[in-house]
Design a protein around this motif. Structure first.
Motif, mmCIF file in Angstrom:
data_model
loop_
_atom_site.group_PDB
_atom_site.id
_atom_site.type_symbol
_atom_site.label_atom_id
_atom_site.label_comp_id
_atom_site.label_asym_id
_atom_site.label_seq_id
_atom_site.Cartn_x
_atom_site.Cartn_y
_atom_site.Cartn_z
ATOM 1 N N ILE A 104 0.842 -1.200 0.000
ATOM 2 C CA ILE A 104 0.000 0.000 0.000
ATOM 3 C C ILE A 104 0.878 1.251 0.000
ATOM 4 O O ILE A 104 0.625 2.206 -0.743
ATOM 5 C CB ILE A 104 -0.964 -0.016 1.212
ATOM 6 N N ALA A 105 1.924 1.256 0.820
ATOM 7 C CA ALA A 105 2.841 2.399 0.861
ATOM 8 C C ALA A 105 3.534 2.578 -0.484
ATOM 9 O O ALA A 105 3.646 3.701 -0.997
ATOM 10 C CB ALA A 105 3.868 2.211 1.975
ATOM 11 N N ASP A 106 3.990 1.480 -1.086
ATOM 12 C CA ASP A 106 4.640 1.563 -2.390
ATOM 13 C C ASP A 106 3.688 2.130 -3.437
ATOM 14 O O ASP A 106 4.081 2.972 -4.257
ATOM 15 C CB ASP A 106 5.135 0.182 -2.834
ATOM 16 N N ASP A 107 2.436 1.683 -3.421
ATOM 17 C CA ASP A 107 1.435 2.184 -4.371
ATOM 18 C C ASP A 107 1.194 3.682 -4.175
ATOM 19 O O ASP A 107 1.089 4.443 -5.144
ATOM 20 C CB ASP A 107 0.112 1.427 -4.227
ATOM 21 N N LEU A 108 1.105 4.100 -2.920
ATOM 22 C CA LEU A 108 0.889 5.519 -2.628
ATOM 23 C C LEU A 108 2.042 6.356 -3.159
ATOM 24 O O LEU A 108 1.829 7.360 -3.849
ATOM 25 C CB LEU A 108 0.735 5.727 -1.121
ATOM 26 N N PHE A 109 3.274 5.959 -2.854
ATOM 27 C CA PHE A 109 4.421 6.741 -3.306
ATOM 28 C C PHE A 109 4.547 6.728 -4.825
ATOM 29 O O PHE A 109 4.972 7.715 -5.424
ATOM 30 C CB PHE A 109 5.705 6.276 -2.615
ATOM 31 N N ALA A 110 4.155 5.647 -5.450
ATOM 32 C CA ALA A 110 4.164 5.603 -6.921
ATOM 33 C C ALA A 110 3.157 6.603 -7.492
ATOM 34 O O ALA A 110 3.444 7.281 -8.493
ATOM 35 C CB ALA A 110 3.850 4.187 -7.407
ATOM 36 N N MET A 111 1.985 6.719 -6.874
ATOM 37 C CA MET A 111 0.987 7.685 -7.345
ATOM 38 C C MET A 111 1.468 9.115 -7.151
ATOM 39 O O MET A 111 1.248 9.975 -8.012
ATOM 40 C CB MET A 111 -0.354 7.463 -6.644
ATOM 41 N N VAL A 112 2.147 9.393 -6.032
ATOM 42 C CA VAL A 112 2.702 10.728 -5.809
ATOM 43 C C VAL A 112 3.784 11.007 -6.843
ATOM 44 O O VAL A 112 3.800 12.065 -7.479
ATOM 45 C CB VAL A 112 3.259 10.868 -4.369
ATOM 46 N N SER A 113 4.674 10.042 -7.064
ATOM 47 C CA SER A 113 5.758 10.221 -8.037
ATOM 48 C C SER A 113 5.235 10.453 -9.443
ATOM 49 O O SER A 113 5.809 11.225 -10.210
ATOM 50 C CB SER A 113 6.685 9.001 -8.034
ATOM 51 N N ALA A 114 4.124 9.795 -9.781
ATOM 52 C CA ALA A 114 3.538 9.933 -11.120
ATOM 53 C C ALA A 114 2.690 11.191 -11.247
ATOM 54 O O ALA A 114 2.180 11.487 -12.329
ATOM 55 C CB ALA A 114 2.693 8.698 -11.436
ATOM 56 N N GLY A 115 2.506 11.920 -10.156
ATOM 57 C CA GLY A 115 1.704 13.135 -10.202
ATOM 58 C C GLY A 115 0.203 12.886 -10.163
ATOM 59 O O GLY A 115 -0.585 13.798 -10.402
ATOM 60 N N ARG A 116 -0.198 11.654 -9.854
ATOM 61 C CA ARG A 116 -1.637 11.342 -9.797
ATOM 62 C C ARG A 116 -2.290 11.915 -8.554
ATOM 63 O O ARG A 116 -3.475 12.202 -8.557
ATOM 64 C CB ARG A 116 -1.853 9.840 -9.873
ATOM 65 N N ILE A 117 -1.519 12.055 -7.485
ATOM 66 C CA ILE A 117 -1.990 12.766 -6.301
ATOM 67 C C ILE A 117 -0.861 13.700 -5.867
ATOM 68 O O ILE A 117 0.323 13.399 -6.074
ATOM 69 C CB ILE A 117 -2.406 11.823 -5.143
#
Length: 150
Positions: A104-117
């Motif tokens: 879950i943490a990895d998914d969250l940081f991936a979304m932040v890195s991709a600019g999705r959030i």
């Protein structure tokens, strides 16, 4: 004012200010035609428990996920009378497996890195200014994360 602006910029239709106390409860009642809201997510704890219980509709849900002001002390009679579903989850209960929490943490940081959030705001303080960091946190002036650096 900065928190109101941030909420509106994030798409909030209405922003109600916690510090307005009883006026806030009256405004919630007005906006919902006397019904109350279907759910309250309370990350503050003891200081806001009563308001959260008054704001929620009969049969609604209150999720107490934080204790910033101390452990919540809900009025059990009010909870029963309004048929409120009250929960106080913690991460270890909701997601008990370490590997799942890591995913879950990895998914969250991936979304932040991709600019999705958007990435949260980070304010740094030298360790010598820890008292200032605490004052800013307690006063509600801060947003995002406060980080002490050495």
């Amino acid at each position: 004012p900065s928190k109101i602006a941030a909420a509106k910029a994030s798409g909030a239709d209405r922003v109600l200010v916690l510090d307005s106390g009883d006026e806030l409860a009256a405004e919630i009642t007005r906006l919902t035609g006397g019904k109350g809201v279907d759910a309250v997510y309370d990350g503050v704890g003891k200081a806001t428990t009563d308001l959260s219980l008054r704001a929620v509709a009969d049969g609604g849900a209150v999720v107490m996920f934080g204790n910033a002001s101390g452990a919540p002390e809900p009025d059990e009679d009010l909870v029963a009378r309004k048929r409120i579903t009250l929960s106080q989850p913690d991460l270890g209960t909701v997601v008990p497996a370490q590997l799942e929490r890591q995913q879950i943490a990895d998914d969250l940081f991936a979304m932040v890195s991709a600019g999705r959030i958007p990435a949260p705001a980070v304010t740094t303080y030298p360790i010598e200014e820890i008292a200032s960091a605490h004052r800013d946190l307690e006063s509600g002036r801060s947003t995002g994360s406060l980080v002490l650096v050495t």
